[in-house]
Design an enzyme around this catalytic site. Structure first.
Site, PDB file in Angstrom:
ATOM      1  N   ASP A  42       4.542   5.870  -5.066  1.00 15.54           N
ATOM      2  CA  ASP A  42       3.106   5.902  -4.810  1.00 15.54           C
ATOM      3  C   ASP A  42       2.825   4.545  -4.181  1.00 15.54           C
ATOM      4  O   ASP A  42       2.803   3.526  -4.878  1.00 15.54           O
ATOM      5  CB  ASP A  42       2.316   6.055  -6.117  1.00 15.54           C
ATOM      6  CG  ASP A  42       0.820   6.131  -5.851  1.00 15.54           C
ATOM      7  OD1 ASP A  42       0.330   5.376  -4.990  1.00 15.54           O
ATOM      8  OD2 ASP A  42       0.139   6.939  -6.502  1.00 15.54           O
ATOM      9  N   HIS A  43       2.652   4.534  -2.864  1.00 13.93           N
ATOM     10  CA  HIS A  43       2.678   3.228  -2.191  1.00 13.93           C
ATOM     11  C   HIS A  43       1.517   2.315  -2.628  1.00 13.93           C
ATOM     12  O   HIS A  43       1.594   1.107  -2.460  1.00 13.93           O
ATOM     13  CB  HIS A  43       2.750   3.380  -0.673  1.00 13.93           C
ATOM     14  CG  HIS A  43       1.449   3.741  -0.012  1.00 13.93           C
ATOM     15  ND1 HIS A  43       0.949   5.009  -0.002  1.00 13.93           N
ATOM     16  CD2 HIS A  43       0.549   2.986   0.651  1.00 13.93           C
ATOM     17  CE1 HIS A  43      -0.197   5.022   0.652  1.00 13.93           C
ATOM     18  NE2 HIS A  43      -0.467   3.803   1.061  1.00 13.93           N
TER      19      HIS A  43
ATOM     20  N   HIS B  37      -2.956   8.222  -5.871  1.00 12.03           N
ATOM     21  CA  HIS B  37      -3.362   6.820  -5.681  1.00 12.03           C
ATOM     22  C   HIS B  37      -4.548   6.405  -6.575  1.00 12.03           C
ATOM     23  O   HIS B  37      -4.507   5.388  -7.255  1.00 12.03           O
ATOM     24  CB  HIS B  37      -3.737   6.549  -4.226  1.00 12.03           C
ATOM     25  CG  HIS B  37      -2.693   6.955  -3.241  1.00 12.03           C
ATOM     26  ND1 HIS B  37      -1.353   6.778  -3.456  1.00 12.03           N
ATOM     27  CD2 HIS B  37      -2.775   7.540  -2.012  1.00 12.03           C
ATOM     28  CE1 HIS B  37      -0.672   7.229  -2.417  1.00 12.03           C
ATOM     29  NE2 HIS B  37      -1.511   7.696  -1.527  1.00 12.03           N
TER      30      HIS B  37
HETATM   31  C1  BG6 Z   1      -1.499   8.533   2.033  1.00  7.97           C
HETATM   32  C2  BG6 Z   1      -2.323   9.746   2.363  1.00  7.97           C
HETATM   33  O1  BG6 Z   1      -0.779   8.731   0.858  1.00  7.97           O
HETATM   34  O2  BG6 Z   1      -2.354   7.413   1.888  1.00  7.97           O
HETATM   35  C3  BG6 Z   1      -3.144   9.518   3.613  1.00  7.97           C
HETATM   36  O3  BG6 Z   1      -1.470  10.872   2.556  1.00  7.97           O
HETATM   37  C4  BG6 Z   1      -3.969   8.260   3.488  1.00  7.97           C
HETATM   38  O4  BG6 Z   1      -3.990  10.632   3.881  1.00  7.97           O
HETATM   39  C5  BG6 Z   1      -3.084   7.087   3.052  1.00  7.97           C
HETATM   40  O5  BG6 Z   1      -4.565   7.986   4.738  1.00  7.97           O
HETATM   41  C6  BG6 Z   1      -3.922   5.863   2.752  1.00  7.97           C
HETATM   42  O6  BG6 Z   1      -3.081   4.768   2.555  1.00  7.97           O
HETATM   43  P1  BG6 Z   1      -3.544   3.291   2.916  1.00  7.97           P
HETATM   44  O7  BG6 Z   1      -2.417   2.435   2.445  1.00  7.97           O
HETATM   45  O8  BG6 Z   1      -3.750   3.257   4.387  1.00  7.97           O
HETATM   46  O9  BG6 Z   1      -4.814   3.058   2.172  1.00  7.97           O
END
Ligand code: BG6
Length: 495
Positions: free
Chosen positions: A181-182, A244
């Protein structure tokens, strides 16, 4: 600390994730001296490419997407001999034999055994076949040295997530599985743990006695664009909230872990998910709202509505915005609402957690002095601004006694010179080091699905919506405002 000799096998090596995130992250880890001496990256994909073709593509991607800018010739020359490519049909057993040979060959050259990391940057329908074929080829047996990294979506619902966990669990031990989960790798998200648990002054305030409510907003200006193929079967609740945003909630709401080890931290987070109030079909109506963007103008440019995006179903009822009110039913949080919202094509991109404290029990200031007096707020900005602001009341300078709200600020930009690493740098290094703290354990994923399933089901049963119900460049549908307004609150302005 550097990791052991490592071979990174990236399935989906010619895909978007590798181009934008993985390749630049590994390159930056190399630049900052985090990669072991003996390191190899093997990209794989269906396309037939030579090592040199792949290296050229990778250089282009790094030049475009790396936070450190264009690769310098000498640095690139140092990194590139570690990069290989192997065309692969993931359904075909021979492919895996070729991997086995490649790995053996590298280990012979290095005269040592290597850790092997299989990164599945592919569509989720390939997860099972790759895992099974790796196992059949005998590539998964070394529990200490072999790891698998899985990108989201981890399941489409509770049942499919359980099935995937079961399948992976037959092949790998949990300590070999890294579910990404980045958001957990973001510098500012990790800092919430530091802020909460390395400062003695926070903990006594961090509960229902002092906190009135919490808001977590992840707003995005971008639309779904080319991703309708994936997104239409997903929607904002699955794409963002199930993973997230709920992870952010867990970090805000968790009890102090005994120590900073993976199992402790993940146990405390799963406790939060387990304590979260489950929805009934009726409570879904009161607690969850959705929206879909129509066309509009963003910075002078006309942008299409979701239903007009390339490849979209013109009658799609997929939500591109979701807002949900959650409760955590435990001693610390009883009665404190957590409002989560996320959406695409909103007025601004920002991820912000706001903790609003209760009012003073009694104001000694008459209304004319305290006209602008506000409740204290702690505003944790995750991106693009990286800061923590404590909003307090102060006396405005002057001979009279008038109050206003000021910010006590910790701002990364003003405090540190070093650039923060990208989330993927942190996470890839952790996989190499074998640290699972920032990765999702099987039970966390399942609890989060269990929590959102009643909303998904209710929304599916009431599929037909008056969509679109918000225009691009707005703050989302009116129903979202109503969700908090009926509790006497409003969504905090995003600066
Ligand atoms: C991803 C989603 O996991 O996270 C995307 O699939 C979203 O839809 C993205 O845009 C958002 O990540 P960040 O790091 O740009 O806030």
């Amino acid at each position: 600390i550097k990791s052991q000799p490592t071979i990174f096998v990236i399935f989906g090596g010619t895909g978007d994730l590798n181009a934008r995130k993985l390749a630049p992250a590994l390159y930056n880890l190399y630049l900052e001296g985090w990669l072991p001496e003996q390191f190899a990256l093997i990209g794989t994909g269906r396309t037939k490419l030579s090592d040199d073709d792949f290296r050229e593509r990778m250089l282009k991607d790094i030049n475009e997407f790396s936070r450190s800018g264009e690769a310098k010739e000498d640095k690139w020359q140092g990194f590139v001999p570690n990069v290989y490519y192997q065309a692969a049909d993931v359904q075909n057993a021979d492919t895996y034999q070729e991997f086995a040979n490649r790995i053996k060959q590298l280990e012979e050259e290095w005269k040592t055994e290597a850790n092997v990391i299989y990164y599945l940057a592919v569509a989720p329908n390939f997860f099972p076949v790759i895992a099974e074929n790796l196992s059949k080829a005998g590539l998964t047996t070394d529990v200490e040295r072999t790891r698998i990294v899985i990108e989201k979506p981890f399941g489409h619902d509770l049942e499919s997530a359980k099935e995937l966990n079961k399948l992976l669990g037959c092949i790998f031990q949990e300590k070999q599985i890294y579910r990404i989960d980045h958001y957990l790798g973001k510098e500012t998200v990790q800092n919430i743990m530091a802020f909460r648990f390395a400062n003695a002054i926070m903990e006594p305030l961090w509960n229902r006695n002092n906190i009135e409510h919490v808001q977590i907003s992840v707003t995005e200006q971008l639309g779904v664009g080319e991703r309708t193929g994936y997104y239409d079967g997903s929607g904002a609740l699955r794409d963002m909230i199930q993973n997230h945003l709920l992870q952010l909630l867990c970090i805000v709401a968790m009890e102090p872990p005994v120590n900073f080890t993976a199992e402790e931290v993940r146990d405390r987070k799963v406790d939060v998910l387990r304590a979260m109030r489950r929805f009934t079909p009726d409570s879904v109506r009161d607690s969850a709202v959705r929206g879909q963007y129509g066309p509009g103008w963003i910075e002078g440019e006309k942008v299409p509505g979701y239903r007009e995006e390339p490849g979209a179903n013109p009658e799609s009822n997929t939500e591109t915005f979701a807002a949900v009110k959650f409760f955590v039913d435990n001693w610390r949080w009883q009665g404190v609402p957590f409002y989560l919202r996320t959406g695409k094509r909103l007025h601004r991109s920002a991820s912000i957690i706001t903790i609003q404290f209760k009012d003073v029990p009694h104001s000694i200031f008459p209304p004319e002095m305290a006209d602008t007096m506000r409740k204290n707020r702690l505003v944790i900005s995750i991106q693009p601004e990286m800061s923590i602001r404590l909003q307090v009341q102060a006396k405005r300078p002057g001979v009279d006694m008038v109050l206003n709200t000021v910010d006590m600020v910790f701002d990364y930009k003003g405090t540190y010179v070093a650039q923060a690493p990208e989330a993927y740098e942190t996470l890839l290094l952790d996989v190499m080091l074998g640290d699972q703290t920032l990765f999702m354990r099987a039970d966390q994923v399942e609890e989060a699905w269990d929590l959102v399933m009643p909303i998904l089901n209710a929304w599916q049963n009431r599929a037909s919506q008056n969509f679109p119900n918000y225009s691009a460049d707005s703050w989302g549908p009116e129903v979202a405002e109503a969700l908090v307004a009926k509790d006497g609150f409003h969504w905090f302005t995003i600066p």
